[in-house]
Scaffold this motif. Structure first.
Motif, PDB file in Angstrom:
ATOM      1  N   ALA A 123       6.152   6.270  -0.550  1.00  0.00           N
ATOM      2  CA  ALA A 123       4.698   6.138  -0.700  1.00  0.00           C
ATOM      3  C   ALA A 123       4.129   7.255  -1.559  1.00  0.00           C
ATOM      4  O   ALA A 123       3.247   7.024  -2.387  1.00  0.00           O
ATOM      5  N   TRP A 124       4.636   8.453  -1.360  1.00  0.00           N
ATOM      6  CA  TRP A 124       4.099   9.606  -2.089  1.00  0.00           C
ATOM      7  C   TRP A 124       4.493   9.579  -3.561  1.00  0.00           C
ATOM      8  O   TRP A 124       3.665   9.860  -4.439  1.00  0.00           O
ATOM      9  N   ASN A 125       5.727   9.254  -3.830  1.00  0.00           N
ATOM     10  CA  ASN A 125       6.257   9.396  -5.187  1.00  0.00           C
ATOM     11  C   ASN A 125       6.337   8.092  -5.975  1.00  0.00           C
ATOM     12  O   ASN A 125       6.464   8.129  -7.199  1.00  0.00           O
ATOM     13  N   ALA A 126       6.275   6.958  -5.279  1.00  0.00           N
ATOM     14  CA  ALA A 126       6.417   5.669  -5.966  1.00  0.00           C
ATOM     15  C   ALA A 126       5.449   4.641  -5.389  1.00  0.00           C
ATOM     16  O   ALA A 126       5.865   3.587  -4.905  1.00  0.00           O
ATOM     17  N   PRO A 127       4.137   4.923  -5.424  1.00  0.00           N
ATOM     18  CA  PRO A 127       3.178   3.948  -4.892  1.00  0.00           C
ATOM     19  C   PRO A 127       3.240   2.642  -5.673  1.00  0.00           C
ATOM     20  O   PRO A 127       3.449   2.647  -6.888  1.00  0.00           O
ATOM     21  N   VAL A 128       3.037   1.526  -4.967  1.00  0.00           N
ATOM     22  CA  VAL A 128       3.175   0.219  -5.608  1.00  0.00           C
ATOM     23  C   VAL A 128       1.892  -0.610  -5.545  1.00  0.00           C
ATOM     24  O   VAL A 128       1.833  -1.696  -6.122  1.00  0.00           O
ATOM     25  N   VAL A 131      10.944  -2.365 -12.827  1.00  0.00           N
ATOM     26  CA  VAL A 131      10.042  -3.499 -12.615  1.00  0.00           C
ATOM     27  C   VAL A 131       8.836  -3.143 -11.748  1.00  0.00           C
ATOM     28  O   VAL A 131       7.715  -3.607 -12.005  1.00  0.00           O
ATOM     29  N   ILE A 132       9.029  -2.317 -10.732  1.00  0.00           N
ATOM     30  CA  ILE A 132       7.993  -2.128  -9.719  1.00  0.00           C
ATOM     31  C   ILE A 132       7.277  -0.789  -9.826  1.00  0.00           C
ATOM     32  O   ILE A 132       6.054  -0.724  -9.929  1.00  0.00           O
ATOM     33  N   SER A 133       8.035   0.319  -9.824  1.00  0.00           N
ATOM     34  CA  SER A 133       7.400   1.618  -9.592  1.00  0.00           C
ATOM     35  C   SER A 133       7.358   2.551 -10.777  1.00  0.00           C
ATOM     36  O   SER A 133       6.532   3.466 -10.824  1.00  0.00           O
ATOM     37  N   GLY A 134       8.259   2.388 -11.738  1.00  0.00           N
ATOM     38  CA  GLY A 134       8.450   3.416 -12.738  1.00  0.00           C
ATOM     39  C   GLY A 134       9.371   4.495 -12.193  1.00  0.00           C
ATOM     40  O   GLY A 134       9.685   4.526 -10.999  1.00  0.00           O
ATOM     41  N   PRO A 135       9.834   5.421 -13.052  1.00  0.00           N
ATOM     42  CA  PRO A 135      10.754   6.470 -12.604  1.00  0.00           C
ATOM     43  C   PRO A 135      10.107   7.377 -11.559  1.00  0.00           C
ATOM     44  O   PRO A 135       8.912   7.672 -11.625  1.00  0.00           O
ATOM     45  N   PHE A 136      10.892   7.822 -10.601  1.00  0.00           N
ATOM     46  CA  PHE A 136      10.388   8.759  -9.592  1.00  0.00           C
ATOM     47  C   PHE A 136      11.557   9.482  -8.951  1.00  0.00           C
ATOM     48  O   PHE A 136      12.711   9.066  -9.048  1.00  0.00           O
TER      49      PHE A 136
END
Length: 449
Positions: A139-144, A238-243
């Motif tokens: 949740a903190w680093n890859a919010p969707v 597809v969903i979050s981008g790099p994290f």
């Protein structure tokens, strides 16, 4: 960049002995909060629908269906029991700048798998710690949310990791469990936009079920795309981008809030504020001409009208995601609990009239404060004679800066489940959870049957 292997190794390397005393205590309070809410949700029609469906598909099984007769497979028990924990929207939340998931959505899945595997309380706590940590870090680093995905997209991955732990999967099997869960089960945000319906309260149960099924498949030898996060057209692409994630042995549980009121997470400070204001000033709702709330962007987006009309409120699912309804009901009743979500109360003329004079605006400064860890709200109530009363809140009781301890949680359990739970059963349940390390999981689930 985060990889499936990184998460799998975290699962393998994290055990009960790695958890600090404070983390253990906080996790046990999360369990108590969750099962108390679950008991109160047994009578809700949507949870009954889940129960009917589960029992129609299966005739018994090794895992307890909380509050019901009979049992089910760990897969169906996860579905049923998570629906109980989640449905009332009274569960915990993790407060990240771009996403606010509910880590308690993972608890019933881990409990079901731990019951199936005949785990100890120590093993259960390790599994829950892993699920909470991964849910929070995602949740903190890859919010969707802004990409159009629902936060249970995180839940299925976190729950699969916790379940893999209690099932005793090895590193490769754990990779496969996480890979299957994260590849196949990505939920759409439409669940919480527009005219909200009852699926909103059940979506995480579906995620929990899928998490357990993914782990069971991996346990029996199923391979998954182990480059889930980093692969071509994978999760990050597809969903979050790099994290990247920074995983600790469950320390993220301290960033989880407890709901004081039966209301969507972002409403907690505003509801607490309007109740305080009404009681302090002795406000007569009949003489209120307007209620104005200044809040942060996420609250305006989700429950203030940014993702659909929040003034047309006809059912429970719409009411607990409508700031106009919640503020109106709280001012009228000086409370926002289960009684305020009875259909008769929702449709009553006084609350329907008052909610239409509520105005919600997002303030950039309050958004910055939210992203820095507060949950700010500024509420103005204007009377017919032009007098305006104001209350300003930085947070609420239950926020990580003002946590609710054991006494407060026991009071919450009494409030929501007291009629269904005799005092002796309640005391035994609380004591078992307080001393969970000393018990097997089956001792806990026997109290929930």
């Amino acid at each position: 960049m985060t990889s499936t292997l990184e998460l799998a190794r975290f699962v393998q390397e994290t055990d009960y002995d790695d958890l600090s005393g404070d983390v253990r205590d906080a996790l046990k309070r999360r369990v108590l909060d969750s099962v108390g809410i679950a008991i109160a949700a047994e009578v809700a029609e949507p949870t009954k629908i889940v129960h009917r469906t589960v029992t129609e598909l299966e005739d018994g099984g090794p895992c307890t269906l909380w509050g019901r007769d009979g049992g089910a497979s760990p897969v169906q028990a996860a579905m049923h029991n998570t629906a109980l924990v989640r449905y009332l929207d009274y569960m915990d939340s993790f407060l990240a700048p771009g996403e606010t998931p509910h880590p308690s959505d993972t608890i019933a899945a881990v409990v079901a798998a731990a019951e199936f595997a005949e785990c100890t309380g120590e093993q259960l706590l390790a599994g829950i710690a892993i699920a909470y940590e991964i849910q929070a870090e995602l949740a903190w680093n890859a919010p969707v949310r802004d990409e159009g995905f629902d936060h249970v997209t995180h839940t299925v991955i976190a729950a699969a990791a916790g379940v893999a732990k209690v099932l005793g999967l090895d590193e490769l099997e754990t990779q496969n469990a996480i890979a299957i869960a994260g590849t196949a089960h990505n939920a759409l945000r439409v669940t919480r936009t527009g005219g909200i319906n009852e699926w909103k309260g059940i979506a995480s149960a579906n995620a929990a079920r899928n998490a357990v099924y993914s782990a069971m498949l991996a346990r029996n030898g199923m391979d998954g795309p182990r480059n889930l996060f980093e692969g071509q057209k994978g999760w990050q692409d597809v969903i979050s981008g790099p994290f990247d994630v920074d995983l600790t042995p469950g320390e993220r549980v301290h960033d989880v809030m407890t709901k004081r009121y039966v209301a969507e997470t972002y409403a907690q400070s505003a509801v607490e504020g309007v109740v305080e204001l009404a009681e302090r000033e002795g406000l007569d709702p009949a003489n209120v001409s307007g209620i104005t709330l200044e809040t942060f962007r996420g609250a305006k987006l989700i429950i203030g009208g940014g993702e659909g009309n929040r003034y047309e409120v006809e059912n429970r699912a719409q009411a607990d995601h409508s700031l106009p309804y919640m503020l109106a009901a709280a001012l009228l009743d000086r409370d926002l609990s289960l009684a305020q979500y009875e259909r008769e109360r929702i449709l009553a003329a006084d609350v329907q009239d008052l909610l239409r004079v509520v105005d919600v605006t997002a303030d950039p400064d309050l958004t910055e404060r939210f992203e820095a860890g507060e949950m700010p709200a500024v509420v103005d109530v204007t009377m017919d004679d032009g007098t305006t009363y104001r209350v300003e809140k930085d947070a609420f009781r239950g926020h990580p800066t003002d946590p609710i301890g054991w006494d407060g949680l026991e009071e919450k359990v009494d409030t929501v489940a007291g009629e269904s739970l005799p005092d002796d059963e309640r005391d035994e349940l609380v004591e078992t959870i307080r001393t969970l390390e000393e018990h097997d999981v089956t001792e806990l689930t026997a109290l929930l049957a």
